[in-house]
Design a protein around this motif. Structure first.
Motif, PDB file in Angstrom:
ATOM      1  N   GLY A  44       0.806  -1.212   0.000  1.00 53.41           N
ATOM      2  CA  GLY A  44       0.000   0.000   0.000  1.00 53.41           C
ATOM      3  C   GLY A  44       0.834   1.254   0.000  1.00 53.41           C
ATOM      4  O   GLY A  44       0.318   2.359  -0.192  1.00 53.41           O
ATOM      5  N   GLY A  45       2.156   1.094   0.237  1.00 59.03           N
ATOM      6  CA  GLY A  45       3.040   2.242   0.225  1.00 59.03           C
ATOM      7  C   GLY A  45       3.597   2.495  -1.169  1.00 59.03           C
ATOM      8  O   GLY A  45       3.499   1.661  -2.065  1.00 59.03           O
ATOM      9  N   ARG A  46       4.183   3.663  -1.357  1.00 59.64           N
ATOM     10  CA  ARG A  46       4.858   3.974  -2.616  1.00 59.64           C
ATOM     11  C   ARG A  46       6.175   3.211  -2.684  1.00 59.64           C
ATOM     12  O   ARG A  46       6.736   2.805  -1.661  1.00 59.64           O
ATOM     13  N   PHE A  47       6.695   2.978  -3.915  1.00 56.48           N
ATOM     14  CA  PHE A  47       7.951   2.256  -4.010  1.00 56.48           C
ATOM     15  C   PHE A  47       8.823   2.754  -5.156  1.00 56.48           C
ATOM     16  O   PHE A  47       8.340   3.321  -6.139  1.00 56.48           O
ATOM     17  N   ASP A  48      10.136   2.542  -4.988  1.00 58.79           N
ATOM     18  CA  ASP A  48      11.133   2.769  -6.028  1.00 58.79           C
ATOM     19  C   ASP A  48      11.722   1.426  -6.433  1.00 58.79           C
ATOM     20  O   ASP A  48      11.861   0.518  -5.605  1.00 58.79           O
ATOM     21  N   ARG A  49      12.081   1.321  -7.724  1.00 55.48           N
ATOM     22  CA  ARG A  49      12.675   0.082  -8.248  1.00 55.48           C
ATOM     23  C   ARG A  49      14.186   0.218  -8.382  1.00 55.48           C
ATOM     24  O   ARG A  49      14.696   1.260  -8.770  1.00 55.48           O
ATOM     25  N   TYR A  50      14.882  -0.919  -8.119  1.00 54.87           N
ATOM     26  CA  TYR A  50      16.321  -1.013  -8.355  1.00 54.87           C
ATOM     27  C   TYR A  50      16.627  -2.365  -8.985  1.00 54.87           C
ATOM     28  O   TYR A  50      15.851  -3.326  -8.846  1.00 54.87           O
ATOM     29  N   ARG A  51      17.749  -2.435  -9.662  1.00 47.36           N
ATOM     30  CA  ARG A  51      18.190  -3.692 -10.250  1.00 47.36           C
ATOM     31  C   ARG A  51      19.389  -4.215  -9.474  1.00 47.36           C
ATOM     32  O   ARG A  51      20.271  -3.454  -9.069  1.00 47.36           O
ATOM     33  N   PHE A  94       6.004   0.260   4.950  1.00 45.34           N
ATOM     34  CA  PHE A  94       4.932  -0.589   5.464  1.00 45.34           C
ATOM     35  C   PHE A  94       3.594   0.135   5.441  1.00 45.34           C
ATOM     36  O   PHE A  94       2.555  -0.480   5.238  1.00 45.34           O
ATOM     37  N   SER A  95       3.633   1.453   5.626  1.00 45.24           N
ATOM     38  CA  SER A  95       2.406   2.241   5.681  1.00 45.24           C
ATOM     39  C   SER A  95       2.161   2.963   4.359  1.00 45.24           C
ATOM     40  O   SER A  95       3.096   3.291   3.629  1.00 45.24           O
ATOM     41  N   SER A  96       0.916   3.212   4.076  1.00 44.33           N
ATOM     42  CA  SER A  96       0.550   3.804   2.789  1.00 44.33           C
ATOM     43  C   SER A  96       0.803   5.301   2.712  1.00 44.33           C
ATOM     44  O   SER A  96       0.841   5.865   1.626  1.00 44.33           O
ATOM     45  N   ASP A  97       0.998   5.938   3.857  1.00 41.17           N
ATOM     46  CA  ASP A  97       1.144   7.393   3.850  1.00 41.17           C
ATOM     47  C   ASP A  97       2.540   7.841   4.280  1.00 41.17           C
ATOM     48  O   ASP A  97       2.714   8.914   4.828  1.00 41.17           O
ATOM     49  N   ASP A  98       3.556   6.989   4.036  1.00 38.31           N
ATOM     50  CA  ASP A  98       4.931   7.339   4.388  1.00 38.31           C
ATOM     51  C   ASP A  98       5.651   7.920   3.177  1.00 38.31           C
ATOM     52  O   ASP A  98       5.669   7.303   2.100  1.00 38.31           O
ATOM     53  N   TYR A  99       6.287   9.058   3.352  1.00 41.55           N
ATOM     54  CA  TYR A  99       7.087   9.669   2.298  1.00 41.55           C
ATOM     55  C   TYR A  99       8.359  10.227   2.929  1.00 41.55           C
ATOM     56  O   TYR A  99       8.316  10.790   4.035  1.00 41.55           O
TER      57      TYR A  99
END
Length: 380
Positions: free
Chosen positions: A48-55, A124-129
């Motif tokens: 539910g949280g935002r995410f960044d991708r890495y390789r 873990f939380s949807s409103d974390d930035y």
């Protein structure tokens, strides 16, 4: 973890969410640290949280440890690692929330196959930035793969993995992933297998000279809920193999495995109040009498000691003594004083005459008896 419980459903295939189309993924190189920031424009993860991708590129069997920390404490870090499937889907292989012991994440992962993996830094939380860092540490590859690590791992072992249909199958038809480690004589290990989306089943054994896996002990639900946990004390310097598997045939899912040395002294020895498992077999000191094994424990002069041998499979017979000049000097013996569910458990109570290592000789009343047992030493 803050506020709510996340189940293992994230280990399933998760639809890949893209913000503004495909974007290049930054590489997390070995022994490097990358920095990032979770923002409202980022895609939404399975938590539910935002995410960044890495390789991340790893060799077969390579152990990679990723530590994600919140720079200013604004987010509850959550790490995922997996692979992108044809059609734009993300298949999670492992994850971690609070592996550092705080809200920061530490994901301990062994690459069962070589190549590129996708790492998702989320919360873990949807409103974390807010800002974060990811640190990568690498350990030697096993040279294997396919869910099996043939190298000797150092203790403690703390790994996360995924049991699936690509893994090897044991003699009972269960998929498993195995890890080897060396344990000197009389040292004690705690083995725990956890899972949120399967019924974990852990087995300890070794591979014999013929390449066959010999089972020494196993557990299903002793770790609370459906988790598995037991203690084991080695009776010889040996290479052991712990197998993470499932209770049901064909079961799959993610898991977390812990193997740690909990011996009380440098020479080994049972911790007070801990029951260790064992299995008396026909190969334990074979001869004309009952088979037996030795288990060491440490006591100081004047301490009260209780030694209890339990079994529902054999008629327990217990000796306690010390090894002096290469010979076993018996202090006490007992057959049925421990009672138990069969009335055949053994119990010995004594006051330690000297400070040092003592030995419980775990045996059976009659020759030819074999089966599982537990041994517990209480020191007061």
């Amino acid at each position: 973890m803050r506020g709510r419980w996340m189940t293992g459903a994230a280990a399933a295939v998760v639809t890949l969410a893209l913000a503004g189309g495909a974007m290049a993924q930054q590489q997390i190189a070995p022994y490097s640290t990358v920095s990032g920031r979770l923002e409202t424009r980022d895609p939404v993860s399975s938590t539910g949280g935002r995410f960044d991708r890495y390789r991340l590129t790893a060799r077969p069997g390579e152990r990679v440890v990723l530590t994600m920390r919140s720079t200013d404490g604004a987010i509850d870090p959550y790490l995922q690692i997996g692979r992108s499937l044809p059609g734009g889907q993300f298949h999670e292989l492992s994850y971690d929330d609070d592996g550092t012991g705080s809200l920061d994440s530490m994901l301990d992962f062994i690459a069962q196959e070589g190549g590129d993996y996708e790492v998702r830094a989320t919360s873990f939380s949807s409103d974390d930035y807010g800002p974060y860092t990811i640190e990568r540490a690498d350990y030697a590859p096993s040279g294997g793969g396919g869910g099996y690590d043939p190298t000797i791992n150092s203790l403690p072992i703390r790994v996360s993995g995924m049991i699936d249909s690509r893994d090897p199958v044991d003699g009972e038809g269960r998929y498993y992933e195995g890890y080897r480690f060396t344990l000197p004589q009389q040292r004690v290990v705690r083995i725990r297998l956890e899972s949120d989306d399967m019924d974990p089943y852990v087995i300890l054994g070794f591979v014999d000279a013929y390449g066959q896996y010999q089972n020494l002990f196993y557990d299903d639900d002793s770790g609370g809920s459906l988790n598995s946990e037991f203690y084991y004390q080695s009776v010889a310097d040996d290479v052991f193999e712990v197998r993470a598997t499932t209770y049901g045939i064909g079961g799959t899912g993610s898991y977390r495995l812990y193997v740690e040395d909990v011996s009380t002294t440098a020479d080994g020895g049972l911790p007070s109040g801990v029951a260790v498992g064992g299995w008396i077999t026909e190969t334990d000191n074979p001869g004309y009498g009952p088979n037996f094994e030795y288990r060491a424990f440490y006591a100081q002069a004047g301490q009260r000691v209780r030694v209890l041998q339990r079994s529902s499979e054999v008629d327990s017979y217990l000796y306690v003594g010390r090894w002096i000049d290469g010979a076993f000097h018996e202090i006490a013996r007992d057959d049925d004083s421990g009672g138990g569910e069969t009335g055949l458990d053994s119990e010995i109570n004594f006051i330690a005459p000297v400070t040092g290592l003592y030995y419980a000789k775990v045996s059976t009343l009659s020759a030819g008896e074999t089966g599982l047992f537990s041994l517990q030493v209480d020191i007061y």
